[in-house]
Design an enzyme around this catalytic site. Structure first.
Site, PDB file in Angstrom:
ATOM      1  N   MET A 126      13.160  23.861   4.029  1.00 50.53           N
ATOM      2  CA  MET A 126      12.536  23.188   2.528  1.00 50.53           C
ATOM      3  C   MET A 126      13.258  22.466   1.708  1.00 50.53           C
ATOM      4  O   MET A 126      13.264  22.072   1.596  1.00 50.53           O
ATOM      5  CB  MET A 126      11.579  24.795   1.673  1.00 50.53           C
ATOM      6  CG  MET A 126      10.617  23.987   0.740  1.00 50.53           C
ATOM      7  SD  MET A 126      10.154  25.514   0.358  1.00 50.53           S
ATOM      8  CE  MET A 126       8.803  25.718   0.624  1.00 50.53           C
TER       9      MET A 126
ATOM     10  N   TYR B 121      16.835  29.401  10.206  1.00 45.46           N
ATOM     11  CA  TYR B 121      15.465  29.775  10.483  1.00 45.46           C
ATOM     12  C   TYR B 121      15.755  29.477  12.338  1.00 45.46           C
ATOM     13  O   TYR B 121      15.297  28.995  12.239  1.00 45.46           O
ATOM     14  CB  TYR B 121      14.443  29.328   9.705  1.00 45.46           C
ATOM     15  CG  TYR B 121      14.380  29.615   8.707  1.00 45.46           C
ATOM     16  CD1 TYR B 121      13.690  31.146   8.635  1.00 45.46           C
ATOM     17  CD2 TYR B 121      13.955  28.922   7.740  1.00 45.46           C
ATOM     18  CE1 TYR B 121      14.039  31.404   6.977  1.00 45.46           C
ATOM     19  CE2 TYR B 121      14.707  29.387   6.468  1.00 45.46           C
ATOM     20  CZ  TYR B 121      13.824  31.028   6.031  1.00 45.46           C
ATOM     21  OH  TYR B 121      13.398  30.818   4.457  1.00 45.46           O
TER      22      TYR B 121
ATOM     23  N   LYS C 115       0.918  -0.894   0.294  1.00 47.94           N
ATOM     24  CA  LYS C 115      -0.148   0.171  -0.071  1.00 47.94           C
ATOM     25  C   LYS C 115       0.781   1.368   0.232  1.00 47.94           C
ATOM     26  O   LYS C 115       2.416   1.451   0.240  1.00 47.94           O
ATOM     27  CB  LYS C 115      -0.678  -0.293   1.337  1.00 47.94           C
ATOM     28  CG  LYS C 115      -0.389  -0.209   2.510  1.00 47.94           C
ATOM     29  CD  LYS C 115      -0.849  -0.532   4.124  1.00 47.94           C
ATOM     30  CE  LYS C 115      -0.308   0.172   4.943  1.00 47.94           C
ATOM     31  NZ  LYS C 115      -1.686  -0.729   6.473  1.00 47.94           N
TER      32      LYS C 115
ATOM     33  N   ARG D 299     -10.649  -0.035  14.339  1.00 44.97           N
ATOM     34  CA  ARG D 299     -10.601   1.039  13.547  1.00 44.97           C
ATOM     35  C   ARG D 299     -11.985   0.335  12.590  1.00 44.97           C
ATOM     36  O   ARG D 299     -13.309   0.870  12.208  1.00 44.97           O
ATOM     37  CB  ARG D 299      -9.732   1.611  12.524  1.00 44.97           C
ATOM     38  CG  ARG D 299      -8.223   2.077  13.728  1.00 44.97           C
ATOM     39  CD  ARG D 299      -6.959   2.629  12.764  1.00 44.97           C
ATOM     40  NE  ARG D 299      -6.549   1.481  11.867  1.00 44.97           N
ATOM     41  CZ  ARG D 299      -5.600   0.874  11.261  1.00 44.97           C
ATOM     42  NH1 ARG D 299      -4.426   2.086  11.736  1.00 44.97           N
ATOM     43  NH2 ARG D 299      -5.253  -0.591  10.974  1.00 44.97           N
TER      44      ARG D 299
HETATM   45  C1  LIG Z   1      -0.240  -2.097   6.287  1.00 43.15           C
HETATM   46  C2  LIG Z   1      -1.050  -3.345   7.359  1.00 43.15           C
HETATM   47  C3  LIG Z   1       0.092  -4.268   7.473  1.00 43.15           C
HETATM   48  C4  LIG Z   1       0.837  -4.244   7.141  1.00 43.15           C
HETATM   49  O1  LIG Z   1       2.253  -3.682   8.522  1.00 43.15           O
HETATM   50  P1  LIG Z   1       3.101  -3.325   8.736  1.00 43.15           P
HETATM   51  O2  LIG Z   1       3.815  -3.046  10.226  1.00 43.15           O
HETATM   52  O3  LIG Z   1       3.500  -2.424   8.013  1.00 43.15           O
HETATM   53  O4  LIG Z   1       4.054  -4.575   8.677  1.00 43.15           O
HETATM   54  C5  LIG Z   1      -0.792  -5.599   8.108  1.00 43.15           C
HETATM   55  N1  LIG Z   1      -1.935  -5.584   7.957  1.00 43.15           N
HETATM   56  C6  LIG Z   1      -3.134  -4.884   7.205  1.00 43.15           C
HETATM   57  C7  LIG Z   1      -4.360  -4.782   7.469  1.00 43.15           C
HETATM   58  C8  LIG Z   1      -2.534  -3.211   7.137  1.00 43.15           C
HETATM   59  O5  LIG Z   1      -3.306  -2.099   6.976  1.00 43.15           O
END
Ligand SMILES: *Cc1c(COP(=O)(O)O)cnc(C)c1O
Length: 365
Positions: A303, A255, A35, A128
């Site tokens: 930046m 800055y 992802k 969630r």
């Molecule tokens: C992102 C995600 C993972 C991977 O998690 P990591 O901590 O990066 O290994 C596994 N399962 C679900 C449902 C996720 O959304």
């Protein structure tokens, strides 16, 4: 000439890290989680390193399309399931496995009854996504034979903290086993483990594991480095010094003048700033390597530039090599200094950073 900042992506490191995940959970189906454009690395760039995975997991449908277009024939799992009826058709067209995590999604699949392979997400305390343990959707699933139930899934809130996933795991197993007794047709394998659980919770490996952060060579634990875990960084962010300044005692940098030289010292100016994805909240003292020597940032990140203490690198000059994170400086150390996690830094790598792919074998570099 372009700015000297570069990200180098190492697909061989991803392959190595997936092999580590496989070593931890040799009997489980191994999903590589890609992802967020492979955690900011670029799906196309790491694709060659993903080939040993049994499946790819993500949540954007355009990413599923891209990996199918690149020739990925093995399973693909959509971690957040379908957002609308069009996604259901996409799942059918691209042969995607989709998650079902809510009553809302069950209704979507009931109203648009396309045969699909699904995994059902259960809430074990993250709160969630997922069905509550005491209201698993047995009747709805039994009423939808067009959905082929492939797996029961949960995702732990605290797999990275020793002992904190044992109770959610037990509650999940107990609830599912009770369901299977009551409704044998709903019996399906279990999947619970992200990277942290892959490394620390063998009891949670079950039938399938989901390797995210560890695939990219970052540690899922606050107390253990990626190197200690035998992981190799898949992203190396480098640049060069574009200026050197000689400070007198009392001079300040950047800055807000947040750093004051305690004595005469040289500082270097690095072509890298928060518009490249380097965290602005990284304070004075964040580790960085100049010409292979570990030193620290000083003053605020701006930046397009940041400034470093050249005291331990007396020979450093304009053009000296800088590693922001990667092999000498772990991305986790930079993240920790900035009050965040490696995940966020990887995902935040800016579009403007020139990125190249290292095709070398991991042991050859
Ligand atoms: C992102 C995600 C993972 C991977 O998690 P990591 O901590 O990066 O290994 C596994 N399962 C679900 C449902 C996720 O959304």
């Amino acid at each position: 000439m372009t700015r000297p900042i570069h990200a180098t992506i190492h697909p061989a490191a991803v392959a190595h890290n997936l092999a580590q995940a496989r070593r931890h959970a040799p009997h489980s189906f191994l999903w590589a989680v890609i992802k967020a454009n492979a955690y900011g690395h670029g799906i196309e760039r790491v694709f060659s390193g993903l080939q040993s995975a049994d499946g790819l997991a993500m949540l954007d449908f355009d990413e599923a399309q891209r990996v199918r277009a690149m020739g990925w024939r093995k399973p693909i799992l959509m971690l957040e399931g379908c957002f609308d009826a069009g996604d259901i058709d996409t799942c059918a067209a691209l042969d995607l496995t989709t998650m079902v995590h809510s009553v809302h999604q069950l209704a979507l699949h009931a109203a648009h009854p396309v045969p699909l392979t699904v995994q059902v997400k259960v809430n074990s305390g993250m709160n969630r996504l997922g069905f509550a343990l005491d209201v698993l959707p047995a009747q709805a699933l039994l009423a939808m034979p067009h959905l082929k139930l492939a797996m029961w899934v949960t995702h732990f809130a605290n797999a990275d903290v020793t002992g904190k996933a044992a109770a959610p795991l037990a509650a999940f197993e107990t609830a599912l086993h009770a369901l299977f007794m009551q409704h044998p047709p709903l019996k399906a394998p279990l999947s619970t483990s992200n990277s942290a659980a892959i490394g620390a919770l063998p009891a949670a490996h079950h039938s399938a594991v989901r390797s995210g952060i560890m695939s990219y060579g970052s540690s899922p634990y606050a107390g253990q480095t990626a190197a200690q875990l035998g992981l190799k960084p898949a992203m190396v962010l480098t640049s060069e010094l574009i200026a050197v300044q000689h400070l007198r005692a009392g001079d300040t940098v950047g800055y807000g003048s947040t750093f004051t030289a305690p004595a005469a010292m040289r500082i270097g100016v690095v072509a890298c700033g928060y518009a490249d994805g380097y965290p602005r909240l990284a304070p004075t003292g964040t580790p960085i390597a100049i010409d292979g020597v570990l030193t620290r940032t000083v003053g605020r990140v701006s930046m397009d530039m940041l400034t470093v203490d050249l005291t331990p690198v007396p020979h450093a000059a304009v053009g000296s090599a800088v590693e922001l994170w990667g092999e000498q400086v772990s991305i986790d150390a930079v993240a920790q200094s900035a009050g965040t996690i490696g995940y966020e830094l990887m995902c935040a790598l800016a579009q403007r950073v020139l990125t190249r792919v290292d095709c070398a074998l991991i042991d050859g570099r």
